[in-house]
Design a protein around this motif. Structure first.
Motif, short mmCIF file in Angstrom:
data_model
loop_
_atom_site.label_atom_id
_atom_site.label_comp_id
_atom_site.label_asym_id
_atom_site.label_seq_id
_atom_site.Cartn_x
_atom_site.Cartn_y
_atom_site.Cartn_z
N CYS A 34 0.97 -1.21 0.10
CA CYS A 34 0.01 -0.05 -0.08
C CYS A 34 0.80 1.23 -0.10
CB CYS A 34 -1.16 -0.03 1.24
SG CYS A 34 -2.16 1.24 1.17
N PHE A 37 2.26 1.70 -3.57
CA PHE A 37 1.21 2.06 -4.35
C PHE A 37 1.04 3.48 -4.20
CE2 PHE A 37 -0.98 -2.54 -4.89
CZ PHE A 37 0.02 -2.63 -5.57
N PRO A 42 0.47 1.42 -8.59
CA PRO A 42 0.54 0.14 -9.03
C PRO A 42 1.33 -0.33 -10.23
CG PRO A 42 -1.76 0.62 -8.53
CD PRO A 42 -1.01 1.93 -8.61
N GLN A 69 -1.09 -6.71 -6.91
CA GLN A 69 -2.46 -5.97 -6.40
C GLN A 69 -2.87 -7.09 -5.25
OE1 GLN A 69 -1.59 -6.68 -9.44
NE2 GLN A 69 -1.95 -4.64 -10.71
N ASP A 70 -2.75 -8.34 -5.24
CA ASP A 70 -3.37 -9.23 -4.20
C ASP A 70 -2.88 -9.00 -2.97
OD1 ASP A 70 -5.27 -11.30 -3.69
OD2 ASP A 70 -3.63 -12.41 -3.48
N LEU A 123 -6.30 3.14 -1.67
CA LEU A 123 -6.49 2.13 -2.62
C LEU A 123 -7.65 2.08 -3.61
CD1 LEU A 123 -5.42 -0.81 0.11
CD2 LEU A 123 -3.86 0.03 -2.07
N SER A 127 -7.52 2.09 -7.63
CA SER A 127 -8.29 1.13 -8.35
C SER A 127 -8.94 1.55 -9.41
CB SER A 127 -9.15 0.20 -7.61
OG SER A 127 -10.27 1.12 -7.29
N ASP A 130 -6.84 0.63 -12.37
CA ASP A 130 -6.12 -0.65 -12.40
C ASP A 130 -7.39 -1.81 -11.75
OD1 ASP A 130 -4.76 -2.84 -11.28
OD2 ASP A 130 -2.95 -1.63 -10.97
N LEU A 133 -6.60 -4.50 -9.44
CA LEU A 133 -6.62 -3.79 -7.94
C LEU A 133 -8.26 -3.82 -7.53
CD1 LEU A 133 -5.19 -2.93 -5.53
CD2 LEU A 133 -5.29 -0.54 -6.33
N TRP A 137 -10.58 -5.81 -4.71
CA TRP A 137 -11.41 -5.01 -3.93
C TRP A 137 -13.36 -6.12 -4.12
CZ3 TRP A 137 -12.93 -2.51 -0.11
CH2 TRP A 137 -14.08 -1.53 0.20
#
Length: 217
Positions: A34, A37, A42, A69-70, A123, A127, A130, A133, A137
């Motif tokens: 995080c 990012f 990302p 991303q995970d 985040l 996203s 992305d 990402l 979520w």
């Protein structure tokens, strides 16, 4: 390299020391991801960068996460874990609507959750551009919804319609999801008007106004 295991946010007092250490390592990696990012986006961050920032080997990273991303899943899942734990502490037969609203409000205003909310805001903003990402979520929210079903079923009692319980779990999860997405897109504070807690309760009431399982209590 072995296939990575999917992240599971389940935690609890029954965990072994090894499980707690694994969970702590996952959270360290998530915080590192995080932070990177936020600094570089990302696209400007690699799995190697995250592993290095977290102080772990790259193979350790891939032991827990499929992708960069995970790696943020533990942070995104933390809020759901907190509010389900508050609901689990309620006694069966409690009026469901106020119990759910209490749990949502408390979990989104906990002093030690302020950092998590800011991580989530960053985040969710990242996203937007992305898709991977965003997929994390949505997966975290789906997992949270599934874990919520047995919690609500216990509180509602054996006479409750399983379909109504499923719908309530979906509505409650989506209420929080939408509230966080709307909040993250703006500049509202963490507390007060426009805050995640205020928006989530508002969303919940809109989504569940006609639910019989709530009207019975």
């Amino acid at each position: 390299m072995r296939s990575p295991r999917p992240y599971s946010p389940a935690t609890g007092p029954g965990q072994s020391l090894t499980e707690r250490r694994k969970a702590a390592t996952q959270l360290d990696i998530a915080r590192a991801a995080c932070a990177l990012f936020a600094e570089h986006g990302p696209d400007g961050t690699t799995a190697e960068d995250i592993a290095r920032r977290a102080g772990v080997a790259l193979r350790t990273f891939y032991r827990y996460f499929r992708s960069k991303q995970d790696a943020v899943a533990p942070l995104l899942a933390g809020g759901g874990d907190a509010w389900r734990a508050l609901l689990e502490a309620e006694e069966p037969g409690v009026p469901l609507r106020p119990a759910i609203e209490r749990a949502i409000t408390s979990s989104l205003t906990l002093p030690d959750g302020e950092e998590g909310l800011e991580w989530t805001r960053g985040l969710l903003r990242a996203s937007v551009d992305d898709p991977a990402l965003r997929a994390v979520w949505f997966r975290v929210n789906q997992d949270s919804e599934e874990r919520l079903v047995p919690v609500l079923a216990r509180l509602a009692g054996d006479a409750a319609d399983p379909l109504e319980i499923r719908l309530l779990a979906a509505a409650a999860t989506d209420a929080i999801r939408v509230a966080l997405e709307v909040w993250a897109a703006g500049d509202a504070p963490q507390r007060g008007p426009g805050s995640p807690a205020e928006l989530a309760v508002r969303c919940l009431r809109e989504l569940t106004g006609g639910m019989r399982v709530l009207a019975r209590r």
